[in-house]
Design a protein around this motif. Structure first.
Motif, PDB file in Angstrom:
ATOM      1  N   GLY A   1       6.818 -30.166   5.608  1.00  0.00           N
ATOM      2  CA  GLY A   1       5.599 -29.654   6.477  1.00  0.00           C
ATOM      3  C   GLY A   1       5.001 -28.292   6.452  1.00  0.00           C
ATOM      4  N   THR A   2       6.225 -27.388   5.981  1.00  0.00           N
ATOM      5  CA  THR A   2       5.766 -25.999   6.060  1.00  0.00           C
ATOM      6  C   THR A   2       4.514 -25.770   4.942  1.00  0.00           C
ATOM      7  N   ARG A   3       3.537 -25.061   5.340  1.00  0.00           N
ATOM      8  CA  ARG A   3       2.463 -24.665   4.275  1.00  0.00           C
ATOM      9  C   ARG A   3       2.857 -23.762   3.258  1.00  0.00           C
ATOM     10  N   ILE A   4       2.533 -23.963   2.122  1.00  0.00           N
ATOM     11  CA  ILE A   4       2.543 -23.368   0.769  1.00  0.00           C
ATOM     12  C   ILE A   4       1.673 -22.041   0.933  1.00  0.00           C
ATOM     13  N   GLU A   5       1.715 -20.801   0.872  1.00  0.00           N
ATOM     14  CA  GLU A   5       0.911 -19.836   1.162  1.00  0.00           C
ATOM     15  C   GLU A   5       1.254 -18.729  -0.063  1.00  0.00           C
ATOM     16  N   ILE A   6       0.056 -18.373  -0.772  1.00  0.00           N
ATOM     17  CA  ILE A   6       0.096 -17.556  -1.859  1.00  0.00           C
ATOM     18  C   ILE A   6      -1.089 -16.473  -1.685  1.00  0.00           C
ATOM     19  N   GLU A   7      -0.329 -15.163  -2.184  1.00  0.00           N
ATOM     20  CA  GLU A   7      -1.299 -13.947  -1.823  1.00  0.00           C
ATOM     21  C   GLU A   7      -2.205 -13.634  -3.292  1.00  0.00           C
ATOM     22  N   ASP A   8      -2.981 -12.867  -3.238  1.00  0.00           N
ATOM     23  CA  ASP A   8      -3.871 -12.480  -4.394  1.00  0.00           C
ATOM     24  C   ASP A   8      -2.942 -11.605  -5.094  1.00  0.00           C
ATOM     25  N   ALA A   9      -3.083 -11.623  -6.390  1.00  0.00           N
ATOM     26  CA  ALA A   9      -2.226 -10.812  -7.478  1.00  0.00           C
ATOM     27  C   ALA A   9      -2.621  -9.403  -7.283  1.00  0.00           C
ATOM     28  N   PRO A  10      -1.506  -8.583  -6.957  1.00  0.00           N
ATOM     29  CA  PRO A  10      -1.606  -7.360  -7.128  1.00  0.00           C
ATOM     30  C   PRO A  10      -1.982  -6.357  -8.227  1.00  0.00           C
ATOM     31  N   ASP A  11      -2.672  -5.314  -7.997  1.00  0.00           N
ATOM     32  CA  ASP A  11      -2.941  -4.437  -9.200  1.00  0.00           C
ATOM     33  C   ASP A  11      -1.875  -3.855  -9.754  1.00  0.00           C
ATOM     34  N   ILE A  12      -1.367  -3.932 -10.883  1.00  0.00           N
ATOM     35  CA  ILE A  12      -0.095  -3.333 -11.417  1.00  0.00           C
ATOM     36  C   ILE A  12      -0.440  -2.135 -12.549  1.00  0.00           C
ATOM     37  N   GLN A  13      -1.515  -1.597 -12.576  1.00  0.00           N
ATOM     38  CA  GLN A  13      -1.970  -0.629 -13.191  1.00  0.00           C
ATOM     39  C   GLN A  13      -1.133   0.479 -13.350  1.00  0.00           C
ATOM     40  N   LYS A  14      -0.367   0.732 -12.171  1.00  0.00           N
ATOM     41  CA  LYS A  14       0.372   1.838 -11.912  1.00  0.00           C
ATOM     42  C   LYS A  14       1.711   1.864 -12.707  1.00  0.00           C
ATOM     43  N   ASP A  15       1.781   0.456 -12.903  1.00  0.00           N
ATOM     44  CA  ASP A  15       3.416   0.146 -13.537  1.00  0.00           C
ATOM     45  C   ASP A  15       3.301   0.019 -15.197  1.00  0.00           C
ATOM     46  N   CYS A  16       1.892   0.035 -15.703  1.00  0.00           N
ATOM     47  CA  CYS A  16       1.624  -0.087 -16.715  1.00  0.00           C
ATOM     48  C   CYS A  16       1.453   1.210 -17.775  1.00  0.00           C
ATOM     49  N   GLY A  17       1.960   1.315 -19.064  1.00  0.00           N
ATOM     50  CA  GLY A  17       1.749   2.506 -19.977  1.00  0.00           C
ATOM     51  C   GLY A  17       1.651   1.850 -21.274  1.00  0.00           C
ATOM     52  N   GLN A  18       0.863   2.998 -21.941  1.00  0.00           N
ATOM     53  CA  GLN A  18       0.542   2.637 -23.421  1.00  0.00           C
ATOM     54  C   GLN A  18       1.745   3.257 -24.230  1.00  0.00           C
ATOM     55  N   MET A  19       2.315   2.498 -25.068  1.00  0.00           N
ATOM     56  CA  MET A  19       3.500   2.917 -26.020  1.00  0.00           C
ATOM     57  C   MET A  19       2.630   3.503 -27.252  1.00  0.00           C
ATOM     58  N   GLN A  20       3.529   4.397 -27.695  1.00  0.00           N
ATOM     59  CA  GLN A  20       2.962   5.274 -28.987  1.00  0.00           C
ATOM     60  C   GLN A  20       2.984   4.427 -30.055  1.00  0.00           C
ATOM     61  N   LYS A  21       1.958   4.482 -30.844  1.00  0.00           N
ATOM     62  CA  LYS A  21       1.968   3.598 -31.959  1.00  0.00           C
ATOM     63  C   LYS A  21       2.913   3.907 -33.064  1.00  0.00           C
ATOM     64  N   PRO A  22       3.472   3.212 -33.696  1.00  0.00           N
ATOM     65  CA  PRO A  22       4.268   3.619 -34.812  1.00  0.00           C
ATOM     66  C   PRO A  22       3.785   4.110 -35.927  1.00  0.00           C
ATOM     67  N   VAL A  23       4.442   5.019 -36.873  1.00  0.00           N
ATOM     68  CA  VAL A  23       3.616   5.697 -37.696  1.00  0.00           C
ATOM     69  C   VAL A  23       4.245   5.239 -39.088  1.00  0.00           C
ATOM     70  N   PHE A  24       3.520   4.682 -39.994  1.00  0.00           N
ATOM     71  CA  PHE A  24       3.795   4.126 -41.242  1.00  0.00           C
ATOM     72  C   PHE A  24       3.651   5.209 -42.291  1.00  0.00           C
ATOM     73  N   VAL A  25       4.579   5.028 -43.423  1.00  0.00           N
ATOM     74  CA  VAL A  25       4.611   6.040 -44.420  1.00  0.00           C
ATOM     75  C   VAL A  25       4.167   5.216 -45.619  1.00  0.00           C
ATOM     76  N   PHE A  26       3.148   5.775 -46.478  1.00  0.00           N
ATOM     77  CA  PHE A  26       2.671   5.125 -47.617  1.00  0.00           C
ATOM     78  C   PHE A  26       3.082   6.005 -48.892  1.00  0.00           C
TER      79      PHE A  26
END
Length: 553
Positions: A273-298
Motif C-alpha cells: 500500500g505504500t505509494r510509489i513516488e518519483i521526482e522530475d529528472a535533474p539537470d545533469i549538464q554540469k556532469d557532462c563534457g565534450q570529448m575531444q574528437k580523434p584525429v585521423f591521418v591520411f
C-alpha cells in the motif's frame, strides 16, 4: 543548455516490509506466481524466494523476515515494477514482461500505419513504452522509454483466406498473459490446417485460426508486397519516415514526460500500500563534457577530425602504396537480375552524381584507377547454381594466370532463412576465401533504394571493399610510446540450425591492431567452445606477439 536523462529518481520510503523466505526452486516460484500472483509478490533472492503479501497472509509459513526498503534497493526496485505492473493490468492495459515492463498503446491515433494503409490493415506499428529501474549515481531511478513495435492482430486463417503464402513462415501462439510464444515454421498446409515444424524437429498440427504469424520485418514487408505490389517500396519508405519522425527527440520526450506525469499524479501503491513516488529528472549538464574528437591521418600525413573530409582532401592513407590499382573484379549475380546489378556495380565504382559523399565512387574516392569487371551469372538461386558460377569465375582467372582482387556477390534477404549448407551467402564466402579472394556481398533488395539512400549505402560498402583488398583508409593519430600497444578483437557467434533449437556458442580472436589502428595480422584463432577458449586464446596470442616482436624489433 540543460541536459536530462529519461531516468526519474525514486523516493525511497522509510518503510519495513514483512516477508516470508523459502528455498528457491523454479517450479515452486512459477507455481506461486500462477496461484497467488494476484495477492502476493514473489522475488528470487539468491538461493531463496521472498514472498510479500498485500493482506498479511502468506501461502506458506516459511521463515519470517523484515526488510527495510531504504537498505535494500534491489528489492525496492522489484516491488516498484511489481506495483506498476499490477496497476496497468488493473486498467486492462496488459503489460508485457518485467525487465523491462512493456506497454503497447491501443489508441487508434498511436497506430502509425493507419494514415498510410488504413485502420483495417492487419499489421500495425504502435507506440510502445518500456519501464525499468536503474541506478544513477547510486540512486534507484525509474527509466522510461518510448519507441514503436510491429503488432499483428489477425490470426493465420485471415492470411490464408487473403491468399498470402504461409509456407516457411514462423508462427506463434498467444498465451493468457498476452505473450506470444514461438511454435515453429509452417511446413505444409491442408485446408485450414497447418503442419508446423518445431525447433526440435517435431511436427505438430495446428488450426490456422489458433496461431498468428510472427510480426517480423520479413512477414511485414512481404505482406505489403502481397497487397500493394509495385507500390511496396514507396509505402515502406513512407513508413520508415513516419517511424523516424515518431522517434524524434521532441516527440519522444513529450511522450516520456506524459507517462512520468501520470505515475506522479496517480497513487500507485507497492504490494503493502505504500505509494510509489518519483521526482522530475535533474539537470545533469554540469556532469557532462565534450570529448575531444580523434584525429585521423591520411595520405601524405594529411590530418582531419572527420573521415569524409580527410578522404576528400588527402585520399586514403595507402594511396601511394596500394598495390591493387586497376583491380580485377568479378561479379556473381542471378541471370534475370544482371542488368540491374550491372547498373548497381557501376554506381559503386563510378559514384552517384547526386550523392553528397559518394559522387566519385570507389575508384575516385580511393584512387584505384579503372576497374576491370566481369560478370558471372547463376541460372537459379540454388547453392549449386552459385557454386557453378563462382567456380567458373575462379577458373577463368586461373587460366589467365592471375587472381581476382575482389568478388562482389549478389544475394537475397530470403537467404537468411536457409541453413548454412543451403545458403549461397556462406558458399560464396567459403569458396572465394579458399582462393584468397576478398568478398563483398550485397542483397538484391538494396538496389531498390533511391539514389539518395543508395549513396550512403554504397559509401559504406566502398570503404569495406577497400579495406578487404588490403587498403588502409586512415590511421588514428597517436602519441609515440616506448612500448607497443595492441588492440585485440574478440568475437563470438551462436550457431544453430533452427530458431529456438539448441545453439552452440563459439569464440575466437578476429583482429589485431596497433594502437594507431593499423591492421597487423590476418590469421585468427580457431573458433572454439567457451570451455576451450582460454587455451586457444593464449596460444594465438603467443604466436601473434612473437610475430609482432620480430616485425617491430
Amino acid at each position: 543548455m540543460p541536459v536530462f536523462l529519461s531516468a526519474f529518481p525514486l523516493k525511497i520510503p522509510d518503510t519495513e516490509l514483512e516477508a516470508r523466505q523459502v528455498p528457491y526452486d523454479k517450479e515452486t516460484l512459477d507455481g506461486f506466481r500462477v496461484k497467488h500472483g494476484s495477492t502476493h509478490s514473489f522475488r528470487r533472492q539468491g538461493d531463496n524466494i521472498l514472498i510479500f503479501s498485500s493482506d498479511g497472509t502468506f501461502p506458506v509459513s516459511g521463515t519470517p523476515i523484515t526488510i527495510p526498503l531504504n537498505e535494500n534497493f534491489g528489492i525496492f526496485c522489484s516491488l516498484v515494477k511489481d506495483g506498476l505492473s499490477r496497476h496497468l493490468a488493473g486498467l486492462g492495459r496488459n503489460p508485457l514482461g518485467f525487465n523491462p515492463i512493456e506497454l503497447i498503446s491501443t489508441k487508434p491515433e498511436d497506430n502509425l500505419l493507419a494514415p498510410i494503409l488504413g485502420d483495417a490493415y492487419p499489421f500495425k506499428v504502435c507506440a510502445k513504452y518500456s519501464i525499468n529501474t536503474r541506478y544513477v549515481h547510486d540512486h534507484p531511478c525509474l527509466v522510461i522509454d518510448c519507441t514503436t513495435r510491429r503488432v499483428l492482430k489477425e490470426n493465420g486463417l485471415f492470411f490464408l483466406n487473403s491468399g498470402f503464402d504461409l509456407m516457411g513462415r514462423y508462427v506463434v501462439t498467444e498465451q493468457e498473459d498476452g505473450y506470444r510464444k514461438l511454435v515453429g515454421s509452417v511446413s505444409a498446409i491442408k485446408g485450414e490446417k497447418l503442419q508446423v515444424t518445431q525447433p526440435d524437429g517435431q511436427v505438430v498440427q495446428a488450426d490456422a485460426k489458433d496461431v498468428y504469424l510472427e510480426a517480423s520485418r520479413t512477414n511485414f514487408d512481404d505482406y505489403i508486397l502481397h497487397t500493394h505490389g509495385a507500390q511496396k517500396d514507396a509505402i515502406v519508405e513512407r513508413i520508415r519516415q513516419s517511424v523516424s519522425i515518431f522517434n524524434g527527440g521532441e516527440n519522444k520526450k513529450a511522450r516520456i514526460d506524459a507517462l512520468k506525469n501520470y505515475i506522479q499524479t496517480k497513487a500507485i501503491p507497492l504490494i503493502d500500500g505504500t505509494r510509489i513516488e518519483i521526482e522530475d529528472a535533474p539537470d545533469i549538464q554540469k556532469d557532462c563534457g565534450q570529448m575531444q574528437k580523434p584525429v585521423f591521418v591520411f595520405n601524405d600525413n594529411g590530418e582531419a577530425d572527420w573521415a569524409e573530409k580527410g578522404l576528400t582532401q588527402s585520399g586514403p592513407y595507402t594511396k601511394r602504396t596500394f598495390d591493387r590499382n586497376d583491380p580485377s573484379i568479378c561479379v556473381i549475380c542471378a541471370q534475370h537480375d544482371k542488368g540491374r546489378v550491372e547498373q548497381f556495380v557501376r554506381k559503386l565504382l563510378k559514384g552517384v552524381s547526386s550523392s553528397k559523399y559518394f559522387s566519385n565512387g570507389l575508384e575516385g574516392k580511393f584512387a584505384l584507377g579503372t576497374s576491370r569487371v566481369e560478370v558471372f551469372t547463376t541460372a537459379t538461386d540454388s547453392v549449386e547454381a552459385y557454386k557453378n558460377a563462382i567456380e567458373a569465375a575462379i577458373r577463368k582467372k586461373a587460366d589467365d594466370g592471375g587472381r581476382w582482387d575482389l568478388a562482389l556477390v549478389q544475394v537475397r534477404q530470403s537467404f537468411k532463412k536457409l541453413k548454412v549448407t543451403e545458403n549461397p551467402y556462406y558458399l560464396g564466402k567459403s569458396l572465394f576465401f579458399l582462393h584468397q579472394v576478398p568478398v563483398q556481398d550485397f542483397t538484391i533488395e538494396l538496389l531498390a533504394q533511391s539514389d539518395y539512400s543508395l549513396g550512403y549505402s554504397l559509401n559504406n560498402m566502398a570503404l569495406a571493399c577497400y579495406a578487404k583488398m588490403g587498403g588502409v583508409p586512415w590511421l588514428l593519430k597517436s602519441s609515440p610510446t616506448l612500448s607497443h600497444e595492441l588492440v585485440i578483437g574478440i568475437g563470438s557467434a551462436n550457431i544453430g540450425q533452427e530458431r529456438g533449437a539448441d545453439i552452440q556458442r563459439i569464440m575466437g580472436i578476429t583482429t589485431v591492431f596497433s594502437g594507431d589502428g593499423s591492421y597487423i595480422v590476418s590469421n585468427t584463432s580457431k573458433a572454439v567452445v567457451p570451455e576451450a577458449y582460454c587455451e586457444a586464446l593464449t596460444s594465438v596470442l603467443a604466436e601473434t606477439i612473437e610475430k609482432i616482436q620480430k616485425r617491430m624489433n
